[in-house]
Scaffold this active site. Structure first.
Site, PDB file in Angstrom:
ATOM      1  N   TYR A 156       0.831  -1.217   0.000  1.00  0.00           N
ATOM      2  CA  TYR A 156       0.000   0.000   0.000  1.00  0.00           C
ATOM      3  C   TYR A 156       0.858   1.257   0.000  1.00  0.00           C
ATOM      4  O   TYR A 156       0.564   2.219  -0.713  1.00  0.00           O
ATOM      5  CB  TYR A 156      -0.911   0.015   1.223  1.00  0.00           C
ATOM      6  CG  TYR A 156      -1.942  -1.068   1.191  1.00  0.00           C
ATOM      7  CD1 TYR A 156      -3.063  -0.954   0.377  1.00  0.00           C
ATOM      8  CD2 TYR A 156      -1.791  -2.219   1.945  1.00  0.00           C
ATOM      9  CE1 TYR A 156      -4.006  -1.967   0.328  1.00  0.00           C
ATOM     10  CE2 TYR A 156      -2.729  -3.231   1.907  1.00  0.00           C
ATOM     11  CZ  TYR A 156      -3.837  -3.096   1.091  1.00  0.00           C
ATOM     12  OH  TYR A 156      -4.757  -4.097   1.042  1.00  0.00           O
ATOM     13  N   LYS A 208       9.570  -8.087  -4.400  1.00  0.00           N
ATOM     14  CA  LYS A 208       9.999  -9.487  -4.560  1.00  0.00           C
ATOM     15  C   LYS A 208       9.100 -10.281  -5.496  1.00  0.00           C
ATOM     16  O   LYS A 208       9.515 -11.295  -6.024  1.00  0.00           O
ATOM     17  CB  LYS A 208      10.174 -10.179  -3.207  1.00  0.00           C
ATOM     18  CG  LYS A 208       8.953 -10.248  -2.344  1.00  0.00           C
ATOM     19  CD  LYS A 208       9.137 -11.272  -1.210  1.00  0.00           C
ATOM     20  CE  LYS A 208      10.106 -10.818  -0.153  1.00  0.00           C
ATOM     21  NZ  LYS A 208       9.882 -11.490   1.143  1.00  0.00           N
ATOM     22  N   GLU A 268     -10.701 -10.985  12.381  1.00  0.00           N
ATOM     23  CA  GLU A 268     -11.158 -11.086  10.984  1.00  0.00           C
ATOM     24  C   GLU A 268     -10.942 -12.503  10.434  1.00  0.00           C
ATOM     25  O   GLU A 268     -11.767 -13.026   9.691  1.00  0.00           O
ATOM     26  CB  GLU A 268     -10.436 -10.050  10.113  1.00  0.00           C
ATOM     27  CG  GLU A 268     -10.899  -8.621  10.424  1.00  0.00           C
ATOM     28  CD  GLU A 268     -10.596  -7.630   9.322  1.00  0.00           C
ATOM     29  OE1 GLU A 268      -9.570  -7.781   8.636  1.00  0.00           O
ATOM     30  OE2 GLU A 268     -11.392  -6.689   9.152  1.00  0.00           O
ATOM     31  N   GLN A 318      -4.545   2.209   5.847  1.00  0.00           N
ATOM     32  CA  GLN A 318      -5.077   3.570   5.746  1.00  0.00           C
ATOM     33  C   GLN A 318      -3.938   4.607   5.858  1.00  0.00           C
ATOM     34  O   GLN A 318      -3.802   5.498   5.021  1.00  0.00           O
ATOM     35  CB  GLN A 318      -6.076   3.753   6.905  1.00  0.00           C
ATOM     36  CG  GLN A 318      -6.827   5.038   6.874  1.00  0.00           C
ATOM     37  CD  GLN A 318      -7.806   5.191   8.058  1.00  0.00           C
ATOM     38  OE1 GLN A 318      -8.333   6.253   8.248  1.00  0.00           O
ATOM     39  NE2 GLN A 318      -8.065   4.168   8.817  1.00  0.00           N
ATOM     40  N   LYS A 345     -17.100  -1.992   4.861  1.00  0.00           N
ATOM     41  CA  LYS A 345     -15.780  -2.641   4.738  1.00  0.00           C
ATOM     42  C   LYS A 345     -15.452  -2.881   3.262  1.00  0.00           C
ATOM     43  O   LYS A 345     -14.322  -2.662   2.817  1.00  0.00           O
ATOM     44  CB  LYS A 345     -15.793  -3.974   5.517  1.00  0.00           C
ATOM     45  CG  LYS A 345     -14.480  -4.717   5.510  1.00  0.00           C
ATOM     46  CD  LYS A 345     -13.490  -4.104   6.489  1.00  0.00           C
ATOM     47  CE  LYS A 345     -12.235  -4.914   6.663  1.00  0.00           C
ATOM     48  NZ  LYS A 345     -11.242  -4.680   5.623  1.00  0.00           N
TER      49      LYS A 345
END
Ligand code: FAD
Ligand code: NAD
Length: 404
Positions: A13, A38, A170, A319, A378
């Site tokens: 990210y 990689k 999660e 984020q 989400k």
């Protein structure tokens, strides 16, 4: 005059946010940009719990890095970074050495074991796409083997998740969806399966809103998931784990699958390269440079920033990594023009934690949400990351478009 070389390490990210923003901000004559990663694909780290449980195929979680690059401005090098020589201004990879004038390190996180014996050898970690694929395969193999054993071994169907932080919760949410499918596929009575989450702190999701945590726990318990709270894992063995239940009171739990989700640290390359660090994370200057290194920026989980409101580090999140990436792109463009660098302040929108299927909990812009509304939010957040990095085309290709 030779153009300066900007080298970005890691296409997560943070790194991809630097690249996709920088390629818009500067012209090909301003600098040579090199991206080193990689793999030739990016994976959505925030979806790895789905690939690990097997509720989403791993190919859905990854996309080709080349598809988001402006190839007239950015050269991609597929290589594994082994070290950084800041004195000589070069990156050492398994394939070659790459000289830089400006460097961005966005090599992400590694699982933190806190030196607990046996974890490295006997526990899985939801660390990257290859690890996620191995966890999915391993769980399925346990079910397949159990179904044909003459003498049933219950530890084959015992899965222990270490840590009830966001990753652990999660992952458990996805297991709550996946286990009934596996039971059906392998003709196994669901009652034979044990899913246990072991948490050291006195509550699940320590520090999160209690009402939302209660919602999550009762939903996951309704799916058959057990919690052992305030009982740290102190050892992992080939047979399972040992947990501490009180002063000198320990319990050994047999399990063929132990998934360690009890925290993260930065990439080991940070330590190897000799940067001053805390658990492989560099406490960055306000403009996101490494202290004492005017031409080295750090983004994402390798960066440590203190939240002045609570005097504690911001949690490492996608984020913040993406916001840092965009900010570093601006600062590098400014540097190339000889302009002043700007300090970075994160803009926190909230947190949504998936519980699997159509369930989630969250706090967004200060408002609490649960259930289907939170689950939709989400997916919106997941799609937004694709949109920011790859535009609408990537959302249509890889996005979570089925909202209900
Ligand atoms: P990453 O995204 O991990 O990328 C690092 C990149 O560097 C990878 O491409 C990797 O292949 C590459 N790399 C690593 N080592 C090398 C090397 N030696 N050489 C070359 N390349 C290398 N955060 C949120 O904000 N919201 C969420 O919902 C959320 N959900 C999560 C769910 C899970 C299951 C997990 C594990 C984390 C979640 N997070 C979430 C946290 C978030 O994923 C991380 O904070 C984020 O991925 C950090 O971004 P990054 O760019 O630093 O690293
Ligand atoms: P974490 O540090 O947030 O949680 C780890 C948990 O493990 C804690 O509850 C801790 O008390 C527990 N733990 C530590 N040692 C233990 C032991 N010996 N035995 C049992 N439990 C132990 O780590 P994480 O969940 O991997 O999350 C990493 C980062 O990624 C965080 O910043 C998190 O916010 C982020 N993340 C965000 C989301 C989301 O926003 N939906 C999802 C996943 C991860």
């Amino acid at each position: 005059m030779k153009r300066p070389t900007v080298v970005v390490l890691g296409a997560g990210y943070g790194g991809l946010s630097v690249i996709t923003k920088l390629q818009k901000l500067i012209s090909a004559d301003d600098a040579d940009i090199i991206l080193v990663n990689k793999n030739d694909y990016h994976y959505e780290t925030t979806w790895l719990h789905e690939a690990s449980a097997g509720t989403m195929h791993h190919n859905k979680v990854r996309y080709d890095i080349g598809g988001v690059l402006d190839k007239g401005k950015v050269t991609f090098v597929k290589a594994s970074v082994e070290n950084i020589d800041t004195a000589a201004q070069k990156v050492i990879t398994d394939r070659s050495e790459i000289a830089y004038d400006h460097l961005v390190v966005g090599l992400g996180f590694e699982g933190e074991t806190f030196g607990i014996p046996g974890l490295k050898e006997h526990a899985f970690s939801i660390a990257n796409i290859k690890a996620a694929r191995q966890i999915r395969e391993h769980i399925e193999y346990q079910f397949a083997t159990y179904s044909l054993e003459e003498v049933k071994d219950p530890s084959r169907l015992t899965i222990i998740v270490g840590g009830a932080g966001f990753t652990g919760i999660e992952f458990l949410g996805e297991l709550g969806e996946r286990i009934p499918e596996l039971c059906e596929e392998y003709d196994i009575n669901p009652k034979a399966v044990r899913l246990l989450c072991v948490e050291a702190a006195p509550m699940v999701l320590p520090g999160f809103d209690k009402e939302l945590v209660d919602y999550a726990v009762s939903y996951l318990e309704s799916k058959g998931i057990e919690f052992s709270i305030g009982t740290p894992v102190v050892e992992a063995t080939p047979e399972g784990v040992k947990i501490k239940k009180g002063e000198d009171v320990f319990e050994e739990i047999k399990a063929n699958t132990v998934v360690w989700a009890a925290g993260v640290r930065g990439n080991a390359v940070i330590e190897k390269a000799g940067f001053e660090n805390m658990r492989a994370r560099i406490k960055v200057d306000p403009d996101l440079r490494a202290p004492g290194h005017n031409n080295v920026f750090i983004v994402g989980d390798c960066a440590l920033m203190i939240n002045p409101e609570i005097d504690r580090p911001y949690p490492p999140t996608a984020q913040i990594a993406m916001q840092q990436g965009a900010h570093v792109a601006h600062n590098i463009a400014a540097m190339l023009k000889g302009e002043e660098l700007e300090p970075f302040t994160p803009s926190l929108k909230g947190t949504v934690c998936s519980l699997g299927g159509n369930e989630a909990i969250g706090e967004v812009f200060g408002r609490k949400i649960t259930g289907k509304r939170a689950a939709i939010m989400k997916k919106v957040i997941d799609n937004r990351a694709l949109l920011i990095i790859g535009g609408p085309g990537l959302v249509f290709k890889k996005g979570k478009l089925n909202m209900i």
